[in-house]
Design an enzyme around this catalytic site. Structure first.
Site, PDB file in Angstrom:
ATOM      1  N   SER A  82       0.825  -1.209   0.000  1.00  0.00           N
ATOM      2  CA  SER A  82       0.000   0.000   0.000  1.00  0.00           C
ATOM      3  C   SER A  82       0.858   1.258   0.000  1.00  0.00           C
ATOM      4  CB  SER A  82      -0.943   0.009   1.207  1.00  0.00           C
ATOM      5  OG  SER A  82      -0.283   0.354   2.419  1.00  0.00           O
ATOM      6  N   PRO A 140      -1.093   3.738   4.066  1.00  0.00           N
ATOM      7  CA  PRO A 140      -2.217   3.864   3.140  1.00  0.00           C
ATOM      8  C   PRO A 140      -3.255   2.760   3.327  1.00  0.00           C
ATOM      9  CG  PRO A 140      -0.181   4.359   2.007  1.00  0.00           C
ATOM     10  CD  PRO A 140       0.209   3.847   3.373  1.00  0.00           C
ATOM     11  N   TYR A 141      -2.802   1.522   3.558  1.00  0.00           N
ATOM     12  CA  TYR A 141      -3.768   0.441   3.807  1.00  0.00           C
ATOM     13  C   TYR A 141      -4.684   0.780   4.970  1.00  0.00           C
ATOM     14  CZ  TYR A 141      -5.626  -3.642   6.142  1.00  0.00           C
ATOM     15  OH  TYR A 141      -6.463  -4.501   6.811  1.00  0.00           O
ATOM     16  N   ALA A 142      -4.077   1.153   6.114  1.00  0.00           N
ATOM     17  CA  ALA A 142      -4.878   1.462   7.291  1.00  0.00           C
ATOM     18  C   ALA A 142      -5.811   2.634   7.033  1.00  0.00           C
ATOM     19  CB  ALA A 142      -3.959   1.751   8.479  1.00  0.00           C
ATOM     20  N   THR A 144      -7.167   3.452   4.228  1.00  0.00           N
ATOM     21  CA  THR A 144      -8.320   3.031   3.421  1.00  0.00           C
ATOM     22  C   THR A 144      -9.419   2.451   4.306  1.00  0.00           C
ATOM     23  OG1 THR A 144      -7.525   0.757   2.947  1.00  0.00           O
ATOM     24  CG2 THR A 144      -6.862   2.521   1.409  1.00  0.00           C
TER      25      THR A 144
END
Length: 325
Positions: A82, A140-142, A144
């Site tokens: 991510s 970025p993953y978190a 999202t």
């Protein structure tokens, strides 16, 4: 009851589908197979395609008008990936989830469970969190997941759909009946890397040893994936009995990476060597959850130990080539 599971051919989604079957709930699986496996949908109603494909969602509901709820597991989940590809992650996890909910609303779906993540939390000084703790996603993953939660809260506030976010901590293990497990041959999480090191006879790298934890390594709440799956069944069965829209799913116990490695070496006959290295992009010290809300609302509590999660992961790793090739 019949339930649509997006991402239902992935690790967690397929295990949720198995737990549903064992509880007398019929799963309908939707998966693009970008990371999911067709083998995990065998013997289940299965639709291959994207959650953003409105025509496909319409077809699923036309052919299964008795679907009562959706479990939304479809997402990209690898933190370093991510960081390298934030555009791809926001498109897959946020934009397509918005499209998906729009399609669900059009088809009259009134209940959805969202697979969220504990990675959105800002941990306290003791590394424990609960549902009221502050949020500070660090990748970025978190982010999202945090964006999706906010988006879903706004939608459910005025639209005829209720969305419950289950914030997962760190799943390990496999379906105890060995129907499904991690589909990736080389998973990126700590236990996967330990198994890889054990299989290849190479050292296991503790990524980050300067965190303010009791031994300097990251701390996590390792929950058996089967316990995670049975919590979804409990949530589906009790959906209308509470008004809260966020519940943490973990064990309530923190385990550091070094402690996980020690537990691993107690399970295997040939121990792995442990070495230190720097943190990966997007890594955080970690956290573990207080579990009172899940116990009270879902009448659920985890039953499997970390050692059982390790044993089931090792058992799955042995048979995975026979099942997935």
């Amino acid at each position: 009851m019949k339930v649509l599971i997006s991402g239902g051919a992935g690790y967690i989604g397929s295990t949720v589908a198995s737990a549903c079957l064992d509880a007398g709930i019929t799963p309908v699986v939707l998966d693009s197979l970008v990371t999911g496996r067709r083998e995990f949908a065998r013997g289940r109603a299965f639709y291959e395609g994207d959650i953003a494909d409105g025509g496909l969602i319409d077809t699923i509901f036309a052919e299964h008008p008795d679907i009562e709820a959706v479990v939304h597991c479809a997402a990209l989940i690898v933190v370093p990936d991510s960081v390298a590809d934030p555009v791809g992650y926001y498109r897959a996890n946020v934009a397509k989830s918005l499209d998906f909910v729009e399609h669900l609303l059009r088809n009259g779906c009134e209940r959805m469970i969202f697979s969220s993540s504990a990675s959105i939390y800002e941990a306290g000084d003791d590394f424990t969190v609960d549902e009221s703790s502050g949020l500070a996603p660090q990748s970025p993953y978190a982010r999202t997941k945090a964006v999706c939660e906010g988006m879903f809260a706004d939608i459910s506030a005025t639209q005829p759909i209720r969305i419950l976010s289950l914030r997962y901590f760190n799943p390990i293990g496999a379906d105890p009946k060995m129907r499904t497990g991690l589909q990736l041959r080389r998973p990126s999480h700590a236990l996967g890397k330990m198994i890889e090191a054990w299989e290849e006879g190479t050292p296991f790298q503790v990524t980050g040893t300067s965190w303010p934890t009791r031994d300097g390594s990251g701390i996590r709440d390792y929950i058996h994936v089967w316990d995670l799956a049975t919590a979804h069944v409990a949530a589906l069965e009790r959906f209308g009995s509470f008004t809260e829209d966020v519940i943490n799913l973990g064990t309530g116990r923190g385990t550091t990476v070094r402690e996980l490695a020690d537990a691993f070496n107690e399970v295997v006959e040939r121990p792995i060597e442990v070495v230190e290295t720097g943190p990966r992009p997007g890594d955080v010290a970690g956290a573990y959850t207080r579990t009172e809300l899940a116990r009270r609302l879902l009448e659920w509590e985890p039953r499997h130990t970390v050692a059982e999660g390790i044993r089931h992961s090792l058992e799955w790793a042995r048979i995975r080539p026979e099942i997935l090739g």
